[in-house]
Design a protein around this motif. Structure first.
Motif, mmCIF file in Angstrom:
data_model
loop_
_atom_site.group_PDB
_atom_site.id
_atom_site.type_symbol
_atom_site.label_atom_id
_atom_site.label_comp_id
_atom_site.label_asym_id
_atom_site.label_seq_id
_atom_site.Cartn_x
_atom_site.Cartn_y
_atom_site.Cartn_z
ATOM 1 N N LYS A 83 -22.313 -61.518 13.286
ATOM 2 C CA LYS A 83 -21.855 -62.215 13.863
ATOM 3 C C LYS A 83 -23.087 -62.886 14.860
ATOM 4 O O LYS A 83 -24.758 -62.383 15.263
ATOM 5 C CB LYS A 83 -20.809 -61.505 14.984
ATOM 6 C CG LYS A 83 -20.100 -61.517 14.425
ATOM 7 C CD LYS A 83 -18.885 -62.558 13.618
ATOM 8 C CE LYS A 83 -17.638 -61.575 13.551
ATOM 9 N NZ LYS A 83 -16.311 -62.505 13.091
ATOM 10 N N PRO A 84 -22.830 -63.985 14.866
ATOM 11 C CA PRO A 84 -24.063 -64.900 15.522
ATOM 12 C C PRO A 84 -24.432 -64.817 17.488
ATOM 13 O O PRO A 84 -22.963 -64.554 17.696
ATOM 14 C CB PRO A 84 -23.527 -65.991 16.114
ATOM 15 C CG PRO A 84 -22.472 -66.935 15.473
ATOM 16 C CD PRO A 84 -21.996 -65.089 14.441
ATOM 17 N N VAL A 85 -25.223 -64.844 17.752
ATOM 18 C CA VAL A 85 -24.792 -64.782 19.501
ATOM 19 C C VAL A 85 -25.527 -65.773 19.832
ATOM 20 O O VAL A 85 -27.185 -66.840 19.681
ATOM 21 C CB VAL A 85 -26.871 -63.459 19.531
ATOM 22 C CG1 VAL A 85 -26.950 -63.704 20.954
ATOM 23 C CG2 VAL A 85 -26.466 -62.343 19.250
ATOM 24 N N VAL A 86 -24.532 -66.579 20.303
ATOM 25 C CA VAL A 86 -24.745 -67.468 20.716
ATOM 26 C C VAL A 86 -25.346 -68.136 22.397
ATOM 27 O O VAL A 86 -25.010 -66.940 23.109
ATOM 28 C CB VAL A 86 -23.349 -68.290 21.201
ATOM 29 C CG1 VAL A 86 -23.317 -70.241 21.809
ATOM 30 C CG2 VAL A 86 -22.345 -68.356 19.590
ATOM 31 N N VAL A 87 -26.078 -68.659 22.831
ATOM 32 C CA VAL A 87 -26.883 -68.564 24.240
ATOM 33 C C VAL A 87 -26.391 -69.503 25.100
ATOM 34 O O VAL A 87 -27.193 -70.882 24.965
ATOM 35 C CB VAL A 87 -28.607 -68.042 23.949
ATOM 36 C CG1 VAL A 87 -29.110 -67.883 25.468
ATOM 37 C CG2 VAL A 87 -28.329 -67.550 22.506
ATOM 38 N N ASP A 88 -25.674 -69.086 25.951
ATOM 39 C CA ASP A 88 -24.904 -70.446 27.038
ATOM 40 C C ASP A 88 -26.090 -71.049 27.793
ATOM 41 O O ASP A 88 -27.117 -70.038 27.888
ATOM 42 C CB ASP A 88 -24.218 -69.983 27.793
ATOM 43 C CG ASP A 88 -23.231 -70.545 28.466
ATOM 44 O OD1 ASP A 88 -22.541 -71.320 28.655
ATOM 45 O OD2 ASP A 88 -24.101 -71.244 30.073
ATOM 46 N N PRO A 89 -25.886 -72.866 27.269
ATOM 47 C CA PRO A 89 -27.784 -72.698 28.719
ATOM 48 C C PRO A 89 -27.963 -72.615 29.923
ATOM 49 O O PRO A 89 -28.742 -72.580 30.280
ATOM 50 C CB PRO A 89 -27.413 -74.694 28.508
ATOM 51 C CG PRO A 89 -25.361 -74.518 28.185
ATOM 52 C CD PRO A 89 -25.313 -73.004 27.506
#
Length: 132
Positions: A83-89
């Motif tokens: 799964k990807p690691v989504v980095v919130d701004p």
């Protein structure tokens, strides 16, 4: 350092920010815009800007390496990305890493890593073998 199957060798939460991704891109040379531009990530159907897979893998191993005695050697390391690691701004992303001894023999110890982002395991079969 004597290891016993089931021992937790290390646990750590690592916080990633967009700045972390830019710094990693500079160090690695991986300037794929899905790692720093929301518009590009959205255009290719991603849920947001993603952490580099190799960054995630490196963070996971660094948690173990920091806990080992000086002179210990990692002789093998592999993972499967799930799964990807989504980095919130604004909020960034927290990676939770737990390293547990899974097997011990006369020459090496296998340490299994559990790597979780947003309550989802992002690496499976994440295993290090450490020379004794």
């Amino acid at each position: 350092m004597p290891f016993t199957v089931g021992d937790v060798v290390a646990e750590r939460t690592v916080h990633l920010t967009r700045e972390s991704l830019v710094r990693y891109a500079g160090a690695s040379g991986d300037f794929n815009p899905i790692h720093y531009r929301d518009d590009v990530a959205a255009a290719v159907g991603l849920p947001g800007v993603l952490a580099h897979g190799m960054l995630t893998m490196g963070i996971a191993s660094s948690v173990v390496i920091a806990a080992l005695e000086p002179g210990a050697r990692v002789i093998d390391y592999g993972v499967r990305f799930t799964k990807p690691v989504v980095v919130d701004p604004e909020a960034g992303a927290d990676l939770q890493v737990t390293a547990t001894v899974a097997a011990v023999d006369d020459t090496a110890t296998r340490i299994d890593l559990k790597v979780v982002f947003a309550e989802t395991t992002v690496l499976v079969k994440a295993q290090l073998r450490v020379a004794i």
